[in-house]
Design a protein around this motif. Sequence first.
Motif, PDB file in Angstrom:
ATOM      1  N   TYR A   1      12.376  34.683  11.345  1.00  0.00           N
ATOM      2  CA  TYR A   1      13.422  33.672  11.415  1.00  0.00           C
ATOM      3  C   TYR A   1      14.740  34.283  10.928  1.00  0.00           C
ATOM      4  O   TYR A   1      14.746  35.325  10.266  1.00  0.00           O
ATOM      5  N   PHE A   2      15.864  33.600  11.237  1.00  0.00           N
ATOM      6  CA  PHE A   2      17.185  34.044  10.805  1.00  0.00           C
ATOM      7  C   PHE A   2      17.853  32.939   9.996  1.00  0.00           C
ATOM      8  O   PHE A   2      17.512  31.754  10.115  1.00  0.00           O
ATOM      9  N   LEU A   3      18.843  33.309   9.172  1.00  0.00           N
ATOM     10  CA  LEU A   3      19.541  32.328   8.353  1.00  0.00           C
ATOM     11  C   LEU A   3      20.396  31.390   9.194  1.00  0.00           C
ATOM     12  O   LEU A   3      20.466  30.186   8.926  1.00  0.00           O
ATOM     13  N   ASN A   4      21.101  31.917  10.216  1.00  0.00           N
ATOM     14  CA  ASN A   4      22.032  31.114  11.008  1.00  0.00           C
ATOM     15  C   ASN A   4      21.553  30.884  12.436  1.00  0.00           C
ATOM     16  O   ASN A   4      21.518  29.748  12.899  1.00  0.00           O
ATOM     17  N   ASP A   5      21.213  31.956  13.125  1.00  0.00           N
ATOM     18  CA  ASP A   5      20.763  31.835  14.506  1.00  0.00           C
ATOM     19  C   ASP A   5      19.423  31.106  14.560  1.00  0.00           C
ATOM     20  O   ASP A   5      18.532  31.373  13.749  1.00  0.00           O
ATOM     21  N   ARG A   6      19.286  30.198  15.490  1.00  0.00           N
ATOM     22  CA  ARG A   6      18.040  29.448  15.599  1.00  0.00           C
ATOM     23  C   ARG A   6      16.993  30.173  16.444  1.00  0.00           C
ATOM     24  O   ARG A   6      15.912  29.636  16.706  1.00  0.00           O
ATOM     25  N   SER A   7      17.298  31.399  16.865  1.00  0.00           N
ATOM     26  CA  SER A   7      16.283  32.213  17.538  1.00  0.00           C
ATOM     27  C   SER A   7      15.180  32.529  16.541  1.00  0.00           C
ATOM     28  O   SER A   7      15.431  32.775  15.364  1.00  0.00           O
ATOM     29  N   ALA A   8      13.977  32.479  17.002  1.00  0.00           N
ATOM     30  CA  ALA A   8      12.836  32.797  16.143  1.00  0.00           C
ATOM     31  C   ALA A   8      11.744  33.403  17.011  1.00  0.00           C
ATOM     32  O   ALA A   8      11.689  33.163  18.217  1.00  0.00           O
ATOM     33  N   ALA A   9      10.916  34.192  16.403  1.00  0.00           N
ATOM     34  CA  ALA A   9       9.792  34.816  17.111  1.00  0.00           C
ATOM     35  C   ALA A   9       8.538  34.580  16.288  1.00  0.00           C
ATOM     36  O   ALA A   9       8.475  34.967  15.126  1.00  0.00           O
TER      37      ALA A   9
ATOM     38  N   ALA B   1      19.072  27.065   1.770  1.00  0.00           N
ATOM     39  CA  ALA B   1      18.725  26.025   2.736  1.00  0.00           C
ATOM     40  C   ALA B   1      17.579  26.459   3.635  1.00  0.00           C
ATOM     41  O   ALA B   1      16.653  25.683   3.911  1.00  0.00           O
ATOM     42  N   ARG B   2      17.615  27.696   4.096  1.00  0.00           N
ATOM     43  CA  ARG B   2      16.561  28.168   5.002  1.00  0.00           C
ATOM     44  C   ARG B   2      15.250  28.371   4.247  1.00  0.00           C
ATOM     45  O   ARG B   2      14.169  28.085   4.774  1.00  0.00           O
ATOM     46  N   LEU B   3      15.328  28.871   3.010  1.00  0.00           N
ATOM     47  CA  LEU B   3      14.126  29.002   2.195  1.00  0.00           C
ATOM     48  C   LEU B   3      13.483  27.635   1.965  1.00  0.00           C
ATOM     49  O   LEU B   3      12.262  27.466   2.081  1.00  0.00           O
ATOM     50  N   ASP B   4      14.323  26.648   1.629  1.00  0.00           N
ATOM     51  CA  ASP B   4      13.821  25.304   1.362  1.00  0.00           C
ATOM     52  C   ASP B   4      13.107  24.733   2.588  1.00  0.00           C
ATOM     53  O   ASP B   4      12.032  24.126   2.471  1.00  0.00           O
ATOM     54  N   LYS B   5      13.675  24.953   3.774  1.00  0.00           N
ATOM     55  CA  LYS B   5      13.064  24.429   5.008  1.00  0.00           C
ATOM     56  C   LYS B   5      11.707  25.079   5.271  1.00  0.00           C
ATOM     57  O   LYS B   5      10.708  24.399   5.566  1.00  0.00           O
ATOM     58  N   LEU B   6      11.645  26.413   5.153  1.00  0.00           N
ATOM     59  CA  LEU B   6      10.386  27.118   5.410  1.00  0.00           C
ATOM     60  C   LEU B   6       9.318  26.748   4.382  1.00  0.00           C
ATOM     61  O   LEU B   6       8.148  26.544   4.733  1.00  0.00           O
ATOM     62  N   LEU B   7       9.717  26.642   3.118  1.00  0.00           N
ATOM     63  CA  LEU B   7       8.745  26.324   2.068  1.00  0.00           C
ATOM     64  C   LEU B   7       8.249  24.882   2.185  1.00  0.00           C
ATOM     65  O   LEU B   7       7.080  24.601   1.894  1.00  0.00           O
ATOM     66  N   LYS B   8       9.118  23.958   2.621  1.00  0.00           N
ATOM     67  CA  LYS B   8       8.679  22.578   2.806  1.00  0.00           C
ATOM     68  C   LYS B   8       7.701  22.448   3.973  1.00  0.00           C
ATOM     69  O   LYS B   8       6.757  21.648   3.926  1.00  0.00           O
ATOM     70  N   GLU B   9       7.933  23.225   5.037  1.00  0.00           N
ATOM     71  CA  GLU B   9       6.985  23.216   6.152  1.00  0.00           C
ATOM     72  C   GLU B   9       5.618  23.732   5.687  1.00  0.00           C
ATOM     73  O   GLU B   9       4.579  23.181   6.054  1.00  0.00           O
ATOM     74  N   TYR B  10       5.638  24.766   4.868  1.00  0.00           N
ATOM     75  CA  TYR B  10       4.383  25.296   4.335  1.00  0.00           C
ATOM     76  C   TYR B  10       3.739  24.302   3.369  1.00  0.00           C
ATOM     77  O   TYR B  10       2.508  24.142   3.350  1.00  0.00           O
ATOM     78  N   LYS B  11       4.560  23.590   2.589  1.00  0.00           N
ATOM     79  CA  LYS B  11       4.051  22.597   1.644  1.00  0.00           C
ATOM     80  C   LYS B  11       3.306  21.479   2.377  1.00  0.00           C
ATOM     81  O   LYS B  11       2.282  20.977   1.886  1.00  0.00           O
ATOM     82  N   ARG B  12       3.786  21.072   3.544  1.00  0.00           N
ATOM     83  CA  ARG B  12       3.099  20.027   4.314  1.00  0.00           C
ATOM     84  C   ARG B  12       1.695  20.477   4.715  1.00  0.00           C
ATOM     85  O   ARG B  12       0.748  19.687   4.711  1.00  0.00           O
TER      86      ARG B  12
END
Length: 386
Positions: A219-227, A253-264
Amino acid sequence: MPLFSSGPSVDSVISRLGSTKDSTAHYIAVSEYVESKKRRGKGVAEVNTKLDDLERALAKVSERLAADTAGTFAKIRDDKGLPRSKLFPSAAAPAPEVAPPPAYPAYAAPPPPVPAAPVRVGSVSRAAAPPSPPTTYAAAPAPAAPSYAAVAPPARAGSPAALILNGEEQLAMLRDYDTVFLVDDSGSMAGSLWREARAAIQGVVAHAIKYDEDGIDIYFLNDRSAAKGVKSVGEVEALFNRVRPSGATPTGARLDKLLKEYKRELDAAYEAGKRSGGDMYTVKPLNLLVITDGAPTDDPESAIVSFAKYLDKYDFPLSQCGIQMFQIGSDPEATEALQDLDDALENRYNIRDIVDTVPYAGAMTAEMIVKVLLGGINRRLDRRNA
């Protein structure tokens, strides 16, 4: 050096190595060239490609060189202290056709010569070439000191050899983790730092994909491209070609989003385990690597502390999650900010330590790869200086 600067074909190399003198000169030049490239950690792909061409060329040349050249190469090798190579093996002296002397009954006849592995450079340390076979009855040589070395290639095509230390595969524990990369694509990363980040990630990914069966995620901090499910270095190259660095550094912000997805995922498994009376800790642990050049423009500390408190509250295993902050460049403010995330949060908030920090030194050595990939999930490596 013409041999490498012009990129000759196999046939053109053969035509330039038609004599013992020319072959000797190229052998010395190649050895010195490879060692200089290895020390600088640059030109790895170029060197390996040229060595492949040279190896094929010299194999043909050696077929037509006279038998007496073997003694010449052996003398040059010994005089200059060069390593043995299957490109120019020295002819072993014929074994005497006599029985072993009675005074040495315990030693068997010497084994036939074994060709050495071709010289290679790269992020994995070069395997030592086997010693010359003895020509007399002598005691076996003492075992070499343990070091990182390449072993047999893994099953996955294009993946590098495993890293071995003291007989143990150093990255084997990655099989138990999902490996995720979060890459800083802020404006400050444009130019040389972006190229450094690409090279560093490719060097690490080449090893990480060997152990993650369903592939790594980027993932990237700004670009929404992901692999997701990346299983080759080529996919990383293609992804970096599409992304252009710009914007701020919203690491928090990006860390928080990824960690919350993992928390779910953890919540769902925990509740299911409670209802069934089964295992509540079934989600695969997370190994999160953040590649960045600068201090964040927001607050990653809060995201990390909140998630660590959650892990402590529900008594998740200490190995459930690790975060590696991998610094590209040498900005002192960024170094200080990242080091604070590594060293201060545990005591400041009375939480488990889930963060490690390592700076990029410009070349991916074997030790650096182990530190980057395992520092966030291995407390022993976390405490070790980069």
